[in-house]
Design a protein around this motif. Structure first.
Motif, PDB file in Angstrom:
ATOM      1  N   TYR A  55      39.530  40.311  42.100  1.00 18.12           N
ATOM      2  CA  TYR A  55      38.881  39.870  40.871  1.00 18.12           C
ATOM      3  C   TYR A  55      38.259  38.496  41.079  1.00 18.12           C
ATOM      4  O   TYR A  55      38.674  37.742  41.945  1.00 18.12           O
ATOM      5  CB  TYR A  55      39.867  39.847  39.692  1.00 18.12           C
ATOM      6  CG  TYR A  55      40.992  38.853  39.835  1.00 18.12           C
ATOM      7  CD1 TYR A  55      40.900  37.573  39.279  1.00 18.12           C
ATOM      8  CD2 TYR A  55      42.157  39.178  40.526  1.00 18.12           C
ATOM      9  CE1 TYR A  55      41.931  36.665  39.408  1.00 18.12           C
ATOM     10  CE2 TYR A  55      43.195  38.275  40.662  1.00 18.12           C
ATOM     11  CZ  TYR A  55      43.074  37.020  40.104  1.00 18.12           C
ATOM     12  OH  TYR A  55      44.099  36.104  40.242  1.00 18.12           O
ATOM     13  N   PHE A  56      37.232  38.218  40.274  1.00 18.35           N
ATOM     14  CA  PHE A  56      36.628  36.895  40.247  1.00 18.35           C
ATOM     15  C   PHE A  56      36.945  36.303  38.883  1.00 18.35           C
ATOM     16  O   PHE A  56      36.550  36.838  37.842  1.00 18.35           O
ATOM     17  CB  PHE A  56      35.115  36.950  40.445  1.00 18.35           C
ATOM     18  CG  PHE A  56      34.502  35.570  40.457  1.00 18.35           C
ATOM     19  CD1 PHE A  56      34.511  34.816  41.612  1.00 18.35           C
ATOM     20  CD2 PHE A  56      33.949  35.028  39.307  1.00 18.35           C
ATOM     21  CE1 PHE A  56      33.973  33.530  41.634  1.00 18.35           C
ATOM     22  CE2 PHE A  56      33.400  33.753  39.308  1.00 18.35           C
ATOM     23  CZ  PHE A  56      33.419  32.995  40.471  1.00 18.35           C
ATOM     24  N   GLY A  57      37.696  35.223  38.892  1.00 19.03           N
ATOM     25  CA  GLY A  57      38.100  34.569  37.656  1.00 19.03           C
ATOM     26  C   GLY A  57      39.157  33.534  37.962  1.00 19.03           C
ATOM     27  O   GLY A  57      39.256  33.035  39.086  1.00 19.03           O
ATOM     28  N   LYS A  58      39.963  33.211  36.967  1.00 20.33           N
ATOM     29  CA  LYS A  58      41.031  32.225  37.124  1.00 20.33           C
ATOM     30  C   LYS A  58      42.214  32.862  37.841  1.00 20.33           C
ATOM     31  O   LYS A  58      42.648  33.958  37.502  1.00 20.33           O
ATOM     32  CB  LYS A  58      41.481  31.701  35.762  1.00 20.33           C
ATOM     33  CG  LYS A  58      40.380  31.033  34.953  1.00 20.33           C
ATOM     34  CD  LYS A  58      40.197  29.616  35.377  1.00 20.33           C
ATOM     35  CE  LYS A  58      39.189  28.920  34.476  1.00 20.33           C
ATOM     36  NZ  LYS A  58      38.877  27.600  34.931  1.00 20.33           N
ATOM     37  N   GLY A  59      42.760  32.161  38.810  1.00 20.26           N
ATOM     38  CA  GLY A  59      43.887  32.682  39.555  1.00 20.26           C
ATOM     39  C   GLY A  59      44.462  31.609  40.456  1.00 20.26           C
ATOM     40  O   GLY A  59      44.056  30.461  40.384  1.00 20.26           O
ATOM     41  N   HIS A  66      44.594  37.382  33.447  1.00 18.84           N
ATOM     42  CA  HIS A  66      43.670  36.456  34.110  1.00 18.84           C
ATOM     43  C   HIS A  66      42.493  36.191  33.179  1.00 18.84           C
ATOM     44  O   HIS A  66      41.817  37.117  32.737  1.00 18.84           O
ATOM     45  CB  HIS A  66      43.197  37.005  35.459  1.00 18.84           C
ATOM     46  CG  HIS A  66      44.300  37.110  36.440  1.00 18.84           C
ATOM     47  ND1 HIS A  66      44.805  36.009  37.112  1.00 18.84           N
ATOM     48  CD2 HIS A  66      45.050  38.164  36.836  1.00 18.84           C
ATOM     49  CE1 HIS A  66      45.802  36.392  37.896  1.00 18.84           C
ATOM     50  NE2 HIS A  66      45.964  37.700  37.746  1.00 18.84           N
ATOM     51  N   TYR A  67      42.284  34.920  32.910  1.00 13.94           N
ATOM     52  CA  TYR A  67      41.298  34.425  31.956  1.00 13.94           C
ATOM     53  C   TYR A  67      39.993  34.081  32.678  1.00 13.94           C
ATOM     54  O   TYR A  67      39.999  33.734  33.854  1.00 13.94           O
ATOM     55  CB  TYR A  67      41.913  33.174  31.304  1.00 13.94           C
ATOM     56  CG  TYR A  67      41.043  32.363  30.409  1.00 13.94           C
ATOM     57  CD1 TYR A  67      40.757  32.782  29.123  1.00 13.94           C
ATOM     58  CD2 TYR A  67      40.522  31.140  30.841  1.00 13.94           C
ATOM     59  CE1 TYR A  67      39.978  32.014  28.287  1.00 13.94           C
ATOM     60  CE2 TYR A  67      39.748  30.364  30.003  1.00 13.94           C
ATOM     61  CZ  TYR A  67      39.467  30.809  28.723  1.00 13.94           C
ATOM     62  OH  TYR A  67      38.699  30.041  27.899  1.00 13.94           O
ATOM     63  N   GLY A  68      38.885  34.180  31.970  1.00 14.22           N
ATOM     64  CA  GLY A  68      37.605  33.726  32.511  1.00 14.22           C
ATOM     65  C   GLY A  68      37.093  34.558  33.670  1.00 14.22           C
ATOM     66  O   GLY A  68      36.480  34.021  34.590  1.00 14.22           O
ATOM     67  N   CYS A  69      37.292  35.865  33.633  1.00 13.32           N
ATOM     68  CA  CYS A  69      36.877  36.730  34.741  1.00 13.32           C
ATOM     69  C   CYS A  69      35.489  37.310  34.521  1.00 13.32           C
ATOM     70  O   CYS A  69      35.054  37.532  33.392  1.00 13.32           O
ATOM     71  CB  CYS A  69      37.874  37.875  34.909  1.00 13.32           C
ATOM     72  SG  CYS A  69      39.502  37.315  35.424  1.00 13.32           S
ATOM     73  N   LYS A  70      34.817  37.573  35.628  1.00 13.10           N
ATOM     74  CA  LYS A  70      33.494  38.196  35.604  1.00 13.10           C
ATOM     75  C   LYS A  70      33.487  39.541  36.329  1.00 13.10           C
ATOM     76  O   LYS A  70      32.558  40.326  36.152  1.00 13.10           O
ATOM     77  CB  LYS A  70      32.458  37.275  36.233  1.00 13.10           C
ATOM     78  CG  LYS A  70      32.339  35.973  35.450  1.00 13.10           C
ATOM     79  CD  LYS A  70      31.071  35.221  35.582  1.00 13.10           C
ATOM     80  CE  LYS A  70      29.788  35.852  35.314  1.00 13.10           C
ATOM     81  NZ  LYS A  70      29.299  35.866  33.952  1.00 13.10           N
ATOM     82  N   GLU A  71      34.541  39.787  37.120  1.00 10.21           N
ATOM     83  CA  GLU A  71      34.554  41.017  37.930  1.00 10.21           C
ATOM     84  C   GLU A  71      35.978  41.415  38.264  1.00 10.21           C
ATOM     85  O   GLU A  71      36.837  40.559  38.511  1.00 10.21           O
ATOM     86  CB  GLU A  71      33.775  40.763  39.220  1.00 10.21           C
ATOM     87  CG  GLU A  71      33.689  41.924  40.155  1.00 10.21           C
ATOM     88  CD  GLU A  71      32.915  41.578  41.421  1.00 10.21           C
ATOM     89  OE1 GLU A  71      33.358  42.004  42.506  1.00 10.21           O
ATOM     90  OE2 GLU A  71      31.887  40.870  41.333  1.00 10.21           O
ATOM     91  N   LEU A  72      36.214  42.728  38.283  1.00 10.84           N
ATOM     92  CA  LEU A  72      37.467  43.309  38.762  1.00 10.84           C
ATOM     93  C   LEU A  72      37.100  44.544  39.560  1.00 10.84           C
ATOM     94  O   LEU A  72      36.406  45.432  39.053  1.00 10.84           O
ATOM     95  CB  LEU A  72      38.389  43.705  37.606  1.00 10.84           C
ATOM     96  CG  LEU A  72      39.594  44.574  37.979  1.00 10.84           C
ATOM     97  CD1 LEU A  72      40.556  43.807  38.876  1.00 10.84           C
ATOM     98  CD2 LEU A  72      40.291  45.083  36.744  1.00 10.84           C
ATOM     99  N   SER A  73      37.539  44.598  40.824  1.00 10.64           N
ATOM    100  CA  SER A  73      37.255  45.743  41.699  1.00 10.64           C
ATOM    101  C   SER A  73      38.548  46.278  42.277  1.00 10.64           C
ATOM    102  O   SER A  73      39.272  45.551  42.965  1.00 10.64           O
ATOM    103  CB  SER A  73      36.346  45.331  42.861  1.00 10.64           C
ATOM    104  OG  SER A  73      35.113  44.874  42.394  1.00 10.64           O
ATOM    105  N   VAL A  74      38.834  47.545  42.001  1.00 10.08           N
ATOM    106  CA  VAL A  74      39.964  48.213  42.626  1.00 10.08           C
ATOM    107  C   VAL A  74      39.465  48.668  43.995  1.00 10.08           C
ATOM    108  O   VAL A  74      38.401  49.289  44.098  1.00 10.08           O
ATOM    109  CB  VAL A  74      40.434  49.423  41.786  1.00 10.08           C
ATOM    110  CG1 VAL A  74      41.563  50.161  42.490  1.00 10.08           C
ATOM    111  CG2 VAL A  74      40.862  48.968  40.393  1.00 10.08           C
ATOM    112  N   ILE A  75      40.213  48.349  45.057  1.00  8.75           N
ATOM    113  CA  ILE A  75      39.795  48.745  46.407  1.00  8.75           C
ATOM    114  C   ILE A  75      39.660  50.264  46.445  1.00  8.75           C
ATOM    115  O   ILE A  75      40.573  50.989  46.057  1.00  8.75           O
ATOM    116  CB  ILE A  75      40.814  48.265  47.471  1.00  8.75           C
ATOM    117  CG1 ILE A  75      41.052  46.751  47.377  1.00  8.75           C
ATOM    118  CG2 ILE A  75      40.380  48.688  48.875  1.00  8.75           C
ATOM    119  CD1 ILE A  75      39.853  45.890  47.659  1.00  8.75           C
ATOM    120  N   ASN A  76      38.501  50.748  46.880  1.00  9.87           N
ATOM    121  CA  ASN A  76      38.192  52.186  46.916  1.00  9.87           C
ATOM    122  C   ASN A  76      38.310  52.842  45.537  1.00  9.87           C
ATOM    123  O   ASN A  76      38.711  53.992  45.424  1.00  9.87           O
ATOM    124  CB  ASN A  76      39.088  52.929  47.914  1.00  9.87           C
ATOM    125  CG  ASN A  76      38.915  52.420  49.319  1.00  9.87           C
ATOM    126  OD1 ASN A  76      37.792  52.173  49.760  1.00  9.87           O
ATOM    127  ND2 ASN A  76      40.017  52.226  50.015  1.00  9.87           N
TER     128      ASN A  76
END
Length: 177
Positions: free
Chosen positions: A51-55, A92-102
């Motif tokens: 994911y792209f966001g806060k972490g 997770h706050y402030g995210c722009k993307e979430l990708s599950v692998i495959n």
């Protein structure tokens, strides 16, 4: 008086994307919501996600100063927090993307909040103790417009209004592919 009058639109594109848009109005009598969003289930064999966001640790609108913004990789088990009373975890706050692998990918032009867990919302709500939790065999993905902060007055601290999801007009969109 209805709690939430809304319009939910799904638009399917030629390249296999599904655009989801939720617009509506929350009734004036209702003060705030714990969260507002969608819950998806997908096969658990694709455990890893990026994911792209806060972490990298769990964070919320009122608890994210310890985080950085960037790309992070995790699994539902890594996101789990063994609170004494089972509850939501791994937000997770402030995210722009979430990708599950495959697997599935979720993106937005704005931001959303994400949560990936081995437990669905109902299991977390119904369990009174950790030993009552059972994984449901899928990856539970929550894509939220927003989630309220952590304060709940359970420890004598009321949540500040600025951290409550008290928006009356909702306009939330994201893409899934």
């Amino acid at each position: 008086v209805p709690f939430f009058r809304y319009k939910l639109t799904y638009t399917f594109t030629d390249d296999g994307r599904m655009n989801i848009r939720l617009t509506g109005n929350i009734g004036e009598k209702f003060t705030w919501l714990p969260r507002l969003g969608f819950e998806f289930k997908t096969i658990a064999e694709n455990e890893k996600f990026i994911y792209f966001g806060k972490g990298p640790g769990e964070n919320y609108c009122d608890m994210h100063s310890h985080t950085t913004t960037g790309y992070f990789q995790s699994t539902p088990d890594d996101e789990y927090v063994p609170y004494i009373m089972p509850q939501e975890h791994g937000n997770h706050y402030g995210c722009k993307e979430l990708s599950v692998i495959n697997g599935l990918k979720f993106t937005t032009d704005d931001t959303f909040e994400i949560n990936v867990s081995s437990y669905d919302s109902m299991a977390l709500t119904n369990a009174q103790h950790i030993d009552e939790l059972e994984k449901n065999g899928v990856m539970n993905i929550r894509i939220d417009y927003k989630a309220s902060g952590l304060g709940s007055a359970s420890c004598e601290t009321e949540m500040k209004d600025e951290y409550k999801l008290n928006d009356k007009k909702i306009d939330f969109s994201f893409t899934m592919c």
